[in-house]
Design a protein around this motif. Structure first.
Motif, short mmCIF file in Angstrom:
data_model
loop_
_atom_site.label_atom_id
_atom_site.label_comp_id
_atom_site.label_asym_id
_atom_site.label_seq_id
_atom_site.Cartn_x
_atom_site.Cartn_y
_atom_site.Cartn_z
N ASN A 83 0.83 -1.20 0.00
CA ASN A 83 0.00 0.00 0.00
C ASN A 83 0.86 1.25 0.00
OD1 ASN A 83 -2.39 -1.41 -0.05
ND2 ASN A 83 -2.62 -1.41 2.16
N MET A 84 1.94 1.25 0.81
CA MET A 84 2.85 2.39 0.82
C MET A 84 3.53 2.55 -0.54
SD MET A 84 4.46 2.16 4.72
CE MET A 84 6.07 2.28 4.06
N LEU A 85 3.91 1.44 -1.15
CA LEU A 85 4.54 1.48 -2.46
C LEU A 85 3.58 2.03 -3.51
CD1 LEU A 85 7.01 0.76 -4.19
CD2 LEU A 85 6.01 -1.51 -4.49
N ASP A 86 2.32 1.64 -3.41
CA ASP A 86 1.31 2.12 -4.35
C ASP A 86 1.13 3.63 -4.20
OD1 ASP A 86 -0.69 1.85 -6.33
OD2 ASP A 86 -2.24 1.82 -4.79
N GLU A 87 1.08 4.11 -2.96
CA GLU A 87 0.97 5.55 -2.73
C GLU A 87 2.19 6.28 -3.28
OE1 GLU A 87 0.42 6.04 1.45
OE2 GLU A 87 -1.55 5.07 1.45
N MET A 109 4.08 5.31 -5.73
CA MET A 109 4.02 5.29 -7.20
C MET A 109 3.05 6.35 -7.70
SD MET A 109 6.09 3.30 -8.67
CE MET A 109 5.39 3.18 -10.28
N ASP A 110 1.94 6.56 -7.00
CA ASP A 110 1.00 7.61 -7.39
C ASP A 110 1.66 8.98 -7.31
OD1 ASP A 110 -0.96 5.72 -7.81
OD2 ASP A 110 -1.95 6.03 -5.88
N GLU A 111 2.40 9.22 -6.22
CA GLU A 111 3.11 10.49 -6.07
C GLU A 111 4.17 10.65 -7.16
OE1 GLU A 111 4.71 10.82 -2.15
OE2 GLU A 111 2.76 10.51 -1.19
N LEU A 112 4.90 9.57 -7.43
CA LEU A 112 5.93 9.61 -8.45
C LEU A 112 5.33 9.89 -9.82
CD1 LEU A 112 8.93 9.22 -9.18
CD2 LEU A 112 8.42 6.79 -9.49
N THR A 113 4.21 9.27 -10.12
CA THR A 113 3.55 9.50 -11.40
C THR A 113 3.11 10.94 -11.53
OG1 THR A 113 2.79 7.20 -11.43
CG2 THR A 113 1.65 8.73 -12.87
N GLU A 114 2.57 11.50 -10.46
CA GLU A 114 2.13 12.90 -10.49
C GLU A 114 3.32 13.83 -10.68
OE1 GLU A 114 0.03 16.09 -7.50
OE2 GLU A 114 -0.44 13.96 -7.26
N LYS A 115 4.41 13.60 -9.95
CA LYS A 115 5.61 14.43 -10.10
C LYS A 115 6.18 14.30 -11.51
CE LYS A 115 7.08 14.47 -5.27
NZ LYS A 115 8.11 14.02 -4.32
N ASN A 116 6.17 13.09 -12.03
CA ASN A 116 6.67 12.84 -13.37
C ASN A 116 5.85 13.61 -14.39
OD1 ASN A 116 8.25 11.68 -15.37
ND2 ASN A 116 6.96 9.87 -15.52
#
Length: 85
Positions: A39-43, A45-52
């Motif tokens: 779950n932490m990894l998924d969160e 990844m969501d943050e990383l995708t948004e920053k990307n």
């Protein structure tokens, strides 16, 4: 069956339950920790995708600005070359 045989059966069943229950409890704990980490990894990844996505937007805006400047320079050079002829 004598009392000692009944006692032996009860002790054996208890030992069996403990020997089976302990790994099951450890497995359950490990699965719970794994789910939390996923779950932490998924969160993350969501943050990383948004920053990307934001980073790509900044790159494209900068690229468009450079294209406009380059086009302006190209136009100015063309005008200067025509004046010299």
């Amino acid at each position: 069956m004598t009392e000692w045989e009944v006692f032996g059966v009860i002790v054996a069943l208890t030992a069996f339950a403990i020997s089976i229950g302990t790994p099951i409890i450890k497995l359950n704990t490990s699965i719970t920790r794994l789910i939390d980490r996923l779950n932490m990894l998924d969160e993350g990844m969501d943050e990383l995708t948004e920053k990307n996505h934001k980073s790509h937007e900044r790159i494209w805006v900068h690229n468009e600005e450079q294209d406009n400047k380059l086009n302006d320079h190209e136009t100015r050079i063309t005008i200067l070359e025509k004046k010299e002829e």
